[in-house]
Design an enzyme around this catalytic site. Structure first.
Site, PDB file in Angstrom:
ATOM      1  N   GLU A 435      62.003 -55.433 -22.537  1.00  0.00           N
ATOM      2  CA  GLU A 435      61.002 -55.500 -21.463  1.00  0.00           C
ATOM      3  C   GLU A 435      60.799 -56.909 -20.918  1.00  0.00           C
ATOM      4  O   GLU A 435      59.672 -57.304 -20.634  1.00  0.00           O
ATOM      5  CB  GLU A 435      59.671 -54.914 -21.944  1.00  0.00           C
ATOM      6  CG  GLU A 435      59.815 -53.508 -22.477  1.00  0.00           C
ATOM      7  CD  GLU A 435      58.560 -52.677 -22.394  1.00  0.00           C
ATOM      8  OE1 GLU A 435      57.488 -53.257 -22.250  1.00  0.00           O
ATOM      9  OE2 GLU A 435      58.681 -51.438 -22.436  1.00  0.00           O
ATOM     10  N   ASN A 499      62.695 -47.959 -21.614  1.00  0.00           N
ATOM     11  CA  ASN A 499      61.434 -47.614 -22.287  1.00  0.00           C
ATOM     12  C   ASN A 499      60.582 -46.906 -21.236  1.00  0.00           C
ATOM     13  O   ASN A 499      60.220 -47.522 -20.230  1.00  0.00           O
ATOM     14  CB  ASN A 499      60.694 -48.872 -22.745  1.00  0.00           C
ATOM     15  CG  ASN A 499      61.490 -49.676 -23.761  1.00  0.00           C
ATOM     16  OD1 ASN A 499      62.461 -49.189 -24.324  1.00  0.00           O
ATOM     17  ND2 ASN A 499      61.068 -50.900 -24.016  1.00  0.00           N
ATOM     18  N   TYR A 505      51.306 -43.946 -19.561  1.00  0.00           N
ATOM     19  CA  TYR A 505      50.749 -45.089 -18.830  1.00  0.00           C
ATOM     20  C   TYR A 505      50.730 -44.840 -17.320  1.00  0.00           C
ATOM     21  O   TYR A 505      49.975 -45.478 -16.599  1.00  0.00           O
ATOM     22  CB  TYR A 505      51.557 -46.353 -19.085  1.00  0.00           C
ATOM     23  CG  TYR A 505      51.422 -46.902 -20.488  1.00  0.00           C
ATOM     24  CD1 TYR A 505      50.167 -47.171 -21.030  1.00  0.00           C
ATOM     25  CD2 TYR A 505      52.543 -47.167 -21.260  1.00  0.00           C
ATOM     26  CE1 TYR A 505      50.043 -47.683 -22.306  1.00  0.00           C
ATOM     27  CE2 TYR A 505      52.425 -47.691 -22.534  1.00  0.00           C
ATOM     28  CZ  TYR A 505      51.169 -47.947 -23.057  1.00  0.00           C
ATOM     29  OH  TYR A 505      51.043 -48.460 -24.319  1.00  0.00           O
ATOM     30  N   TRP A 586      58.938 -43.655 -29.558  1.00  0.00           N
ATOM     31  CA  TRP A 586      58.105 -44.813 -29.875  1.00  0.00           C
ATOM     32  C   TRP A 586      56.792 -44.278 -30.405  1.00  0.00           C
ATOM     33  O   TRP A 586      56.055 -43.716 -29.614  1.00  0.00           O
ATOM     34  CB  TRP A 586      57.859 -45.680 -28.634  1.00  0.00           C
ATOM     35  CG  TRP A 586      57.197 -46.970 -29.004  1.00  0.00           C
ATOM     36  CD1 TRP A 586      55.869 -47.260 -28.921  1.00  0.00           C
ATOM     37  CD2 TRP A 586      57.837 -48.123 -29.548  1.00  0.00           C
ATOM     38  NE1 TRP A 586      55.636 -48.522 -29.375  1.00  0.00           N
ATOM     39  CE2 TRP A 586      56.816 -49.071 -29.775  1.00  0.00           C
ATOM     40  CE3 TRP A 586      59.147 -48.432 -29.903  1.00  0.00           C
ATOM     41  CZ2 TRP A 586      57.088 -50.330 -30.333  1.00  0.00           C
ATOM     42  CZ3 TRP A 586      59.408 -49.677 -30.436  1.00  0.00           C
ATOM     43  CH2 TRP A 586      58.382 -50.610 -30.642  1.00  0.00           C
ATOM     44  N   LYS A 607      50.866 -44.587 -31.529  1.00  0.00           N
ATOM     45  CA  LYS A 607      51.913 -43.695 -31.027  1.00  0.00           C
ATOM     46  C   LYS A 607      52.828 -43.182 -32.133  1.00  0.00           C
ATOM     47  O   LYS A 607      53.856 -42.576 -31.861  1.00  0.00           O
ATOM     48  CB  LYS A 607      52.748 -44.393 -29.954  1.00  0.00           C
ATOM     49  CG  LYS A 607      51.934 -44.744 -28.718  1.00  0.00           C
ATOM     50  CD  LYS A 607      52.799 -45.216 -27.573  1.00  0.00           C
ATOM     51  CE  LYS A 607      51.949 -45.726 -26.436  1.00  0.00           C
ATOM     52  NZ  LYS A 607      51.278 -47.012 -26.731  1.00  0.00           N
TER      53      LYS A 607
HETATM   54  C1  GCB Z   1      56.646 -50.847 -24.790  1.00  0.00           C
HETATM   55  C2  GCB Z   1      57.007 -51.957 -25.701  1.00  0.00           C
HETATM   56  C3  GCB Z   1      56.480 -51.722 -27.090  1.00  0.00           C
HETATM   57  C4  GCB Z   1      55.059 -51.211 -27.025  1.00  0.00           C
HETATM   58  C5  GCB Z   1      55.039 -49.904 -26.263  1.00  0.00           C
HETATM   59  C6  GCB Z   1      53.634 -49.340 -26.129  1.00  0.00           C
HETATM   60  O1  GCB Z   1      57.269 -50.576 -23.828  1.00  0.00           O
HETATM   61  O2  GCB Z   1      58.377 -52.206 -25.758  1.00  0.00           O
HETATM   62  O3  GCB Z   1      56.541 -52.922 -27.805  1.00  0.00           O
HETATM   63  O4  GCB Z   1      54.493 -51.058 -28.281  1.00  0.00           O
HETATM   64  O5  GCB Z   1      55.540 -50.115 -24.992  1.00  0.00           O
HETATM   65  O6  GCB Z   1      53.186 -48.622 -27.010  1.00  0.00           O
HETATM   66  O7  GCB Z   1      52.981 -49.640 -25.134  1.00  0.00           O
END
Ligand code: GCB
Length: 875
Positions: A435, A499, A505, A586, A607
């Site tokens: 990112e 990602n 979001y 994630w 998450k």
């Molecule tokens: C992302 C990041 C990660 C975060 C995740 C989140 O894109 O790469 O480090 O923890 O989002 O949970 O927002």
């Protein structure tokens, strides 16, 4: 490995256990340390008095962040310098040996002194490093090791970490000696100990055909003695039983103070391939360095997996010529209370849980993990994405271009990652960034990420031509993601990862597939994966129908059910796209993120598929387990929501059986077919009090079942519902459930987006007292509620208001009908209340038929609206 590990060190005890010829002696230095946080002038001097300091053992961190609901007294997020001192006496017969202090990982900048002599500084929180301790160490006598680890924020004034990636990230940078420290004794002639923390042996299968595998090995032999040394380097390949299947010997002379290379090429006949989880067959490369007199000077073994792979932009991942669909998770290295200072047992437990889930790939994010986890991955046959912590930024804050110091450190961390892990057959891709186009979202704060990424990619290819490079992108514009300033990074590395958080979001969960299709089309020659997708899920927060309300990602309500629903929607889309070479959820476990105050935890990213303490597998864990593992899975959802708001509920089971049978309170409710591993019974009526639900299926004649007990404490035929909200609420004696039984319309939450600083932003109250909470959300549009009530007459109360202060009468007009018959006509909330933001209550009686009570909200001007629905049997 020809290594002697000496038992735990007792302070001031002379240790026995001499290193025999050719053996490396490894003395763990994990016990008996003294620790103090903050400046400690002169603490590197042996005479310094550390009596007042705390006694600690390794692994250790002073930080205590994450995994709590409240700020606890143990909370400690201080970042700065922590001092460690160890008094120890190594064996006398280390005299004449070369002695190395090895740190498996220390955060972030580490300075090391032995007996007052500075041995060196290491910069970077995750790589292994070693210092030559020979000159400063006194074998057989008391030695004083002093270490300062500094995890200051890069943004602190004069910070020693100012140019060390990561500059920021959604994970807390714990401080301290959080991995092992040891003293290693070798002969003066040895496999290189100072090659970026690497083993000094680098082996790979260069080419493989059915008949043989050509193995190329590079060995670095260092001579720290005073004279040139003629050595014979024997390289053998051992099969799993330890039998030698290939060998070669090379004789060379290593000049004093120099390092020489041996580069044997070996051939393994009829190689047994390392073939992922199906057959993770491991050879070993055994290197023996002997003197011209035949004395063994050094020996070492490294794992070797013989495998080939390719990644196709349209067809995905191929291992040894066969397609392998990769599905897995990302993992962080922390635990509640322990932070990063976790034990080998913790590492093994993490691996066991991931294997229980059924992953065949791991993204080890966002940095180098401990060797244990790569070793376990080799043995389990997992396909690993390994990465450096180049996260969010390619330069310190406020700088557009990467300064040389930052670039040098990023390169050094990449060298450490690749050299230290070169021999792990489980690693398939080196990732150079995560990112890093994030800042481009903010005009004026953008960075030029491409030059650094291009250089890092070239470095990775140079160090390891046999592996592909990758990176993870957050922000490439497309399909409604409008951050047009974000740099497009696809194409820098061999393969790519996106990602993506559509529906968490931004956008809706259904938007994930189309945006991937767009990227696939735009970058036709670049194999793409989904390197992250995930949603928060709090164990103590629940919804009757999570998709029917507004969930704020940074808010305090992250219902577990919402996480499940989003994953179901996302994964269906991912499975339908065979061009994706891999997908990673994630995250596997909840983890520490000190910038978060959301869900039911502080400083925690929720998450995970599994709770931070590893004790609870969330429902969604079983969604994936049902499709990824070989285990027969029958899992009833909702065990953490036993006190139900409604008498009538849908019951859901995750299972890999074709159909599952359900009973409620001993009554058979029949079989439900499982589509996409989800089996649903609609409108199951609970008895007053407790109802035991049992789901069962038969797997090759073996019954598997799961039970939960749900309670309904309300009155039969009573419904109290918040519209537009995924959360229920108790108001006095009335328990309101969340928005449910609805189709159409849009859920609206009047709160502004919460933030960590303001998790409960205020909203102008509608009405007075407790009931105002009902008007914080609403549903509007044209919508219907099909409420599963038993046939009979009911008293219905509807609550609503005019949310738009800028309106006037007649702008919003609607009817409410029951089975086509108008019960309310021409409702005008503004006119009825005499203005906006004022509550209106409407009552009527209505008949529920066999199919329940059907309320239709039909706008005639603007949109219909409702905030609460209350129903009870009519008297
Ligand atoms: C992302 C990041 C990660 C975060 C995740 C989140 O894109 O790469 O480090 O923890 O989002 O949970 O927002």
């Amino acid at each position: 490995m020809a290594m002697k590990i000496l038992g735990a060190l007792a302070v001031l005890l002379v240790l026995g256990g001499a290193a025999e010829a050719g053996e490396r002696a490894v003395l763990p230095l994990d016990q008996g340390w003294r620790f103090s946080f903050g400046a400690a002038n002169g603490a590197e001097a042996p005479a310094f008095d550390d009596h007042g300091w705390a006694s600690v053992s390794l692994p250790h961190t002073w930080n205590h962040v994450g995994g709590t609901k409240e700020r606890e007294p143990s909370y400690n997020h201080e970042r700065g310098a922590g001092w460690y001192r160890l008094n120890f006496t190594p064996p006398a017969d280390y005299a004449g040996k070369k002695l190395w202090l090895q740190f498996d990982g220390a955060s972030i900048v580490t300075d090391v002194w032995l007996n007052g002599v500075k041995l060196g500084t290491h910069k970077g929180a995750f790589g292994r490093f070693r210092f030559d301790a020979t000159a400063a160490l006194k074998p057989g006598q008391a030695n004083l090791l002093a270490v300062r680890t500094d995890n200051s924020s890069p943004e602190a004034a004069n910070s020693p970490t100012a140019e060390i990636p990561p500059m920021s990230g959604d994970f807390f940078m714990f401080g301290g000696l959080y991995r092992k420290v040891s003293l290693i004794a070798t002969d003066p002639v040895h496999l290189d100990m100072l090659d970026d923390g690497g083993p000094g042996i680098y082996a790979r299968a260069k080419s493989i055909d059915g008949k043989e595998a050509a193995i190329e090995v590079a060995e670095r032999i260092a001579n720290d003695g005073a004279h040139p040394q003629a050595v014979t380097v024997k390289t053998a390949i051992l099969d799993e039983s330890g039998k030698e299947v290939a060998a070669s010997s090379e004789t060379l002379t290593v000049a004093a103070g120099q390092t020489a290379m041996a580069s044997p090429n070996l051939s393994v006949a009829r190689p047994h391939l390392w073939n992922g989880k199906a057959d993770p067959y491991l050879y070993q490369v055994a290197v023996t360095v002997s003197s011209d007199q035949g004395a063994v000077l050094d020996e070492m073994r490294q794992p070797l997996g013989v495998r080939s792979y390719r990644i196709d932009p349209d067809k995905g991942f191929f291992l040894n010529g066969q397609h392998l669909g990769l599905h897995g998770v990302s993992r962080h290295q922390d635990r509640p209370g322990k932070g990063w200072a976790i034990s080998d047992a913790d590492q093994r437990q993490d691996m066991d849980i991931m294997l229980e889930l059924g992953v065949n790939t791991l993204r080890l994010a966002h940095y180098q993990h401990d060797q244990t986890i790569y070793d376990l991955s080799d043995r389990a046959g997992l396909v690993v994405w390994a990465e450096i912590p180049l996260v969010d930024r390619t330069s310190p804050k406020g700088m557009a271009d990467t300064p040389p110091g930052f670039q040098a450190n990023a390169e050094s961390q990449l060298r450490e990652l690749i050299k230290q892990n070169y021999n792990h057959p489980s690693i398939f891709v080196w990732s150079i960034g995560n990112e890093v186009n994030l800042r481009a979202l903010k005009p004026g704060e953008g960075e030029h990420a491409k030059p650094l990424l291009t250089d890092l990619n070239a470095l990775a290819k140079r160090l390891d031509p046999s592996r592909l490079t990758t990176m993870a992108d957050c922000c490439e514009p497309g399909q409604g993601v409008t951050n047009q300033e974000a740099e497009v990074l696809a194409g820098i590395t061999d393969v790519f990862g996106y990602n993506r958080y559509q529906g968490w979001y931004y956008q809706t969960p259904q938007d994930l597939g189309p945006v991937l299709d767009l990227y696939h089309k735009l970058h036709g020659s670049v194999p793409i994966s989904v390197s992250e997708y995930g949603a928060g899920g709090a164990l103590s927060q629940h919804s009757d129908n999570a998709l029917d309300g507004v969930v704020f990602p940074k808010g305090h309500f992250h219902p577990e059910e919402y996480e499940s629903r989003l994953h179901e929607i996302w994964y269906r889309q991912l499975k339908a796209r065979p061009y994706l070479w891999a997908t990673w959820v994630w995250n596997m476990f909840d983890f520490t993120s000190d910038s978060r105050n959301e869900g039911d935890m502080l400083d925690t990213n929720d998450k995970g598929l599994v709770s931070f303490d590893r004790a609870t597998r969330k429902d969604v864990f079983y969604y994936y387990q049902a499709q990824w593992s070989d285990k027969p899975v029958v899992h009833l959802n909702g065990r953490r929501y036993p006190d139900r708001a409604y008498e009538v509920n849908d019951v859901e089971v995750y299972s890999n059986a074709p159909a599952v049978r359900l009973s409620a309170g001993g009554k058979d409710l029949g079989e439900a077919k499982c589509a996409d591993y989800l089996c649903v019974w609609r409108n199951v009526r609970l008895s007053p009090g407790e109802t035991v639900l049992t789901a069962s299926a038969s797997f090759s004649g073996q019954p598997v079942s799961d039970s939960v007990t749900w309670r309904y404490s309300g009155q039969p035929g009573v419904i109290d519902m918040r519209a537009g909200s995924p959360a229920g609420v108790q108001l006095g004696a009335i328990r309101y459930g969340s928005d449910d039984f609805v189709s159409g319309g849009t859920a609206v939450d009047r709160h502004p987006q919460p933030s960590p600083e303001n998790p409960y932003p205020a909203v102008p109250a509608v009405g007075e007292g407790d009931r105002a909470v009902l008007f914080e959300t609403y549903r509007e549009g044209k919508f219907s509620y099909a409420i599963p009530l038993a046939p009979g007459r009911y008293q219905v109360t509807l609550r609503f208001f005019e949310p738009n202060a800028e309106t006037s009468a007649k702008q919003r007009l609607f009817d409410v009908t029951v089975d086509g018959v108008a019960k309310l006509k021409g409702v005008d909330p503004f006119a009825e209340a005499g203005g906006a933001l004022k509550p209106v209550e409407k009552n009527f009686t209505a008949e529920a038929k066999k199919g329940g009570l059907n309320l239709d909200f039909m706008p005639t001007a603007g949109q219909a609206i409702v905030s609460a629905i209350e129903i009870q049997p009519a008297r």
